[in-house]
Structure formats: C-alpha cells, structure tokens
Design a protein around this motif. Structure first.
Motif, PDB file in Angstrom:
ATOM      1  N   GLN A 191       0.840  -1.141  -0.107  1.00 16.97           N
ATOM      2  CA  GLN A 191      -0.150   0.000   0.020  1.00 16.97           C
ATOM      3  C   GLN A 191       0.885   1.326   0.132  1.00 16.97           C
ATOM      4  O   GLN A 191       0.296   2.368  -0.135  1.00 16.97           O
ATOM      5  N   GLY A 192       2.122   1.283   0.502  1.00 13.68           N
ATOM      6  CA  GLY A 192       2.734   2.274   0.433  1.00 13.68           C
ATOM      7  C   GLY A 192       3.127   3.081   1.870  1.00 13.68           C
ATOM      8  O   GLY A 192       4.058   3.805   2.016  1.00 13.68           O
ATOM      9  N   ASP A 193       2.077   2.710   2.863  1.00 14.33           N
ATOM     10  CA  ASP A 193       2.476   3.312   3.865  1.00 14.33           C
ATOM     11  C   ASP A 193       3.444   2.439   4.802  1.00 14.33           C
ATOM     12  O   ASP A 193       3.624   1.219   4.667  1.00 14.33           O
ATOM     13  N   ALA A 194       3.912   3.370   5.984  1.00 17.89           N
ATOM     14  CA  ALA A 194       4.781   2.373   6.920  1.00 17.89           C
ATOM     15  C   ALA A 194       3.954   1.384   7.789  1.00 17.89           C
ATOM     16  O   ALA A 194       2.652   1.724   7.997  1.00 17.89           O
ATOM     17  N   VAL A 195       4.456   0.007   7.822  1.00 15.80           N
ATOM     18  CA  VAL A 195       3.785  -0.918   8.613  1.00 15.80           C
ATOM     19  C   VAL A 195       4.482  -1.303   9.771  1.00 15.80           C
ATOM     20  O   VAL A 195       5.726  -1.480   9.907  1.00 15.80           O
ATOM     21  N   SER A 196       3.688  -1.464  10.772  1.00 18.57           N
ATOM     22  CA  SER A 196       4.045  -2.225  11.912  1.00 18.57           C
ATOM     23  C   SER A 196       3.433  -3.615  12.151  1.00 18.57           C
ATOM     24  O   SER A 196       2.343  -3.405  11.867  1.00 18.57           O
TER      25      SER A 196
ATOM     26  N   LEU B  69       7.430   0.521  -4.802  1.00 20.46           N
ATOM     27  CA  LEU B  69       6.236  -0.230  -4.823  1.00 20.46           C
ATOM     28  C   LEU B  69       5.729  -0.876  -5.952  1.00 20.46           C
ATOM     29  O   LEU B  69       6.416  -0.651  -7.306  1.00 20.46           O
ATOM     30  N   PRO B  70       5.110  -1.817  -5.973  1.00 16.02           N
ATOM     31  CA  PRO B  70       4.604  -2.531  -7.328  1.00 16.02           C
ATOM     32  C   PRO B  70       3.976  -1.561  -8.331  1.00 16.02           C
ATOM     33  O   PRO B  70       3.517  -0.728  -7.787  1.00 16.02           O
ATOM     34  N   TYR B  71       3.923  -1.808  -9.550  1.00 16.72           N
ATOM     35  CA  TYR B  71       3.783  -1.235 -10.696  1.00 16.72           C
ATOM     36  C   TYR B  71       2.139  -1.006 -10.311  1.00 16.72           C
ATOM     37  O   TYR B  71       1.573   0.240 -10.721  1.00 16.72           O
ATOM     38  N   GLN B  72       1.326  -1.922 -10.045  1.00 17.75           N
ATOM     39  CA  GLN B  72      -0.080  -1.759 -10.092  1.00 17.75           C
ATOM     40  C   GLN B  72      -0.349  -1.426  -8.607  1.00 17.75           C
ATOM     41  O   GLN B  72       0.223  -1.955  -7.480  1.00 17.75           O
ATOM     42  N   THR B  73      -1.486  -0.262  -8.496  1.00 14.97           N
ATOM     43  CA  THR B  73      -1.625  -0.103  -7.234  1.00 14.97           C
ATOM     44  C   THR B  73      -2.072  -1.236  -6.192  1.00 14.97           C
ATOM     45  O   THR B  73      -3.150  -1.920  -6.492  1.00 14.97           O
ATOM     46  N   GLY B  74      -1.584  -1.228  -4.940  1.00 13.59           N
ATOM     47  CA  GLY B  74      -1.893  -2.298  -3.985  1.00 13.59           C
ATOM     48  C   GLY B  74      -1.417  -3.784  -4.285  1.00 13.59           C
ATOM     49  O   GLY B  74      -1.433  -4.786  -3.524  1.00 13.59           O
ATOM     50  N   GLY B  75      -0.680  -3.792  -5.447  1.00 14.50           N
ATOM     51  CA  GLY B  75       0.175  -4.933  -5.673  1.00 14.50           C
ATOM     52  C   GLY B  75      -0.214  -5.862  -6.840  1.00 14.50           C
ATOM     53  O   GLY B  75      -1.360  -5.547  -7.300  1.00 14.50           O
ATOM     54  N   PRO B  76       0.187  -6.760  -7.367  1.00 17.62           N
ATOM     55  CA  PRO B  76       0.017  -7.827  -8.451  1.00 17.62           C
ATOM     56  C   PRO B  76      -1.110  -8.454  -8.126  1.00 17.62           C
ATOM     57  O   PRO B  76      -1.246  -8.827  -6.819  1.00 17.62           O
ATOM     58  N   PRO B  77      -1.888  -8.785  -8.971  1.00 18.20           N
ATOM     59  CA  PRO B  77      -3.093  -9.806  -8.752  1.00 18.20           C
ATOM     60  C   PRO B  77      -2.378 -11.185  -8.300  1.00 18.20           C
ATOM     61  O   PRO B  77      -1.374 -11.711  -8.712  1.00 18.20           O
ATOM     62  N   ILE B  78      -3.028 -11.945  -7.022  1.00 16.79           N
ATOM     63  CA  ILE B  78      -2.261 -13.060  -6.631  1.00 16.79           C
ATOM     64  C   ILE B  78      -3.374 -14.311  -7.056  1.00 16.79           C
ATOM     65  O   ILE B  78      -4.569 -14.329  -6.644  1.00 16.79           O
ATOM     66  N   TRP B  79      -2.966 -15.383  -7.728  1.00 19.63           N
ATOM     67  CA  TRP B  79      -3.631 -16.284  -8.001  1.00 19.63           C
ATOM     68  C   TRP B  79      -3.160 -17.601  -7.403  1.00 19.63           C
ATOM     69  O   TRP B  79      -1.986 -18.160  -7.348  1.00 19.63           O
TER      70      TRP B  79
END
Length: 198
Positions: A35-40, A55-65
C-alpha cells in the motif's frame, strides 16, 4: 501430497502442516507493505514502522492467483485472492468446484486458469505412457495416483484439443499447458488450432 513436496518444505525448514497459516500471514503482510504506508507488524515477522520501495507497478500490488482443489482452499481463495488455479482430474470436477468458488466471491471477479499436462503424439497409448513416465520421474509417485487429482491427456491433436475444449466450456479463462514430449511441435500444432478452442 507427493514425498518430494514434503522434502521441499523440510529443506526450507518449514513445517508442512504450518504452510497455510504461514502463507496467509506472509500474504497479508505483503499486501500491507504494497500500500506504500509504513507498517508495524507483530507475528512470525516483526516490523516497526517499515516500508518497501519501489512499490509494485499496480496499485496495491499484483493480482495473486492460488492453486488449490480442497473446499477450504477454494473458499480461502474466493475471499482473499484474485484468481484460481483449480486442481482436479477433469473438467466436470473443476466445473463443480468453480460453483463453490463463485458462491463465495460476492461481486468480485475471479479469474479461473487451468493447469493441464498434455502430450500430443500420433499414438495415444505412447502419449499417455509418456505422461505417466514424466509424472513418476517428476513427483516420485505412481501416475495413477497423480492422475486422480491432476488433469492429464495424451493423444492425437484432435483428442487433446477436445480435452482442452472441455475446460474452456466449463469456464476456464486461461489454459496453462505443461507439455510432455516434443514441446515445440505440440505448441505449434495447438497454436495453429487455437480458434477451435474459442
């Protein structure tokens, strides 16, 4: 599961019976980081206000199958992922499992991509034997056991095309082919006849 699969987990130091929980936590952590935000994060992995870049090219990351054939795995896929690689011995089984998948998808689209083992040869018996030999060598298990949960077809081009068409007809969006025998020749033959699968 095949003995070599258990050996892969042992070699990586991952308890086989813990694979799903570990995978799901890793997936949730990746999605959070994408998502691009800092994570704890407190769990198997520990992060204190960390982020990743780029960050991944696609917002939120690539599709996962996800590849699964169990009912629990199918429901998990419908609720958490973007696509499904069904595991089953034939098109009818996959059609039935696809109904379960879509009953849990809600409004979200779910891509179905079938992974099939094929051998295109003039002699059907030779093609089927080539698949059996391949499965035994690859998995270290009897082909008859593997064929009870993996879709395979050896035969002439028309026979293999008929087999593939069965999966298209029950809703497969994509076909991923594992080729046994002369790969180049089989690919050219199937590509030339691709329109017969539409």
């Amino acid at each position: 599961y095949a003995p070599p699969v258990h050996k892969e987990f042992a070699a990586a130091g991952v308890p086989f019976e813990k694979r799903v929980g570990r995978f799901m936590e890793a997936f949730r952590l990746m999605r959070a980081l994408w998502q691009g935000d800092a994570v704890s994060w407190e769990g198997r992995w520990r992060l204190d206000n960390q982020s990743v870049a780029p960050l991944p090219y696609q917002t939120g990351g690539p599709p996962i199958w996800i590849g699964t054939g169990s009912d629990a795995g199918i429901v998990r896929t419908a609720k958490n992922f973007d696509g499904w690689f069904p595991i089953g011995p034939d098109a009818a089984t996959i059609a039935k499992k696809r109904e379960l998948l879509f009953s849990h998808c809600g409004e979200s689209p779910m891509t179905t991509t079938v992974y099939l083992t094929i051998a295109v040869m003039d002699d059907k018996a030779a093609a089927e034997q080539a698949i059996d030999d391949y499965l035994l060598e690859y998995y270290g298990m009897s082909a008859s056991i593997l064929r009870s949960w993996q879709a395979c077809c050896g035969g002439t081009l028309p026979e293999v095309l008929s087999f593939l068409r069965g999966f298209v007809e029950v809703g497969a969006d994509h076909l991923v082919l594992r080729l046994v025998g002369d790969h180049g020749k089989a690919l050219k033959a199937i590509a030339a006849a691709r329109s017969e699968l539409d």
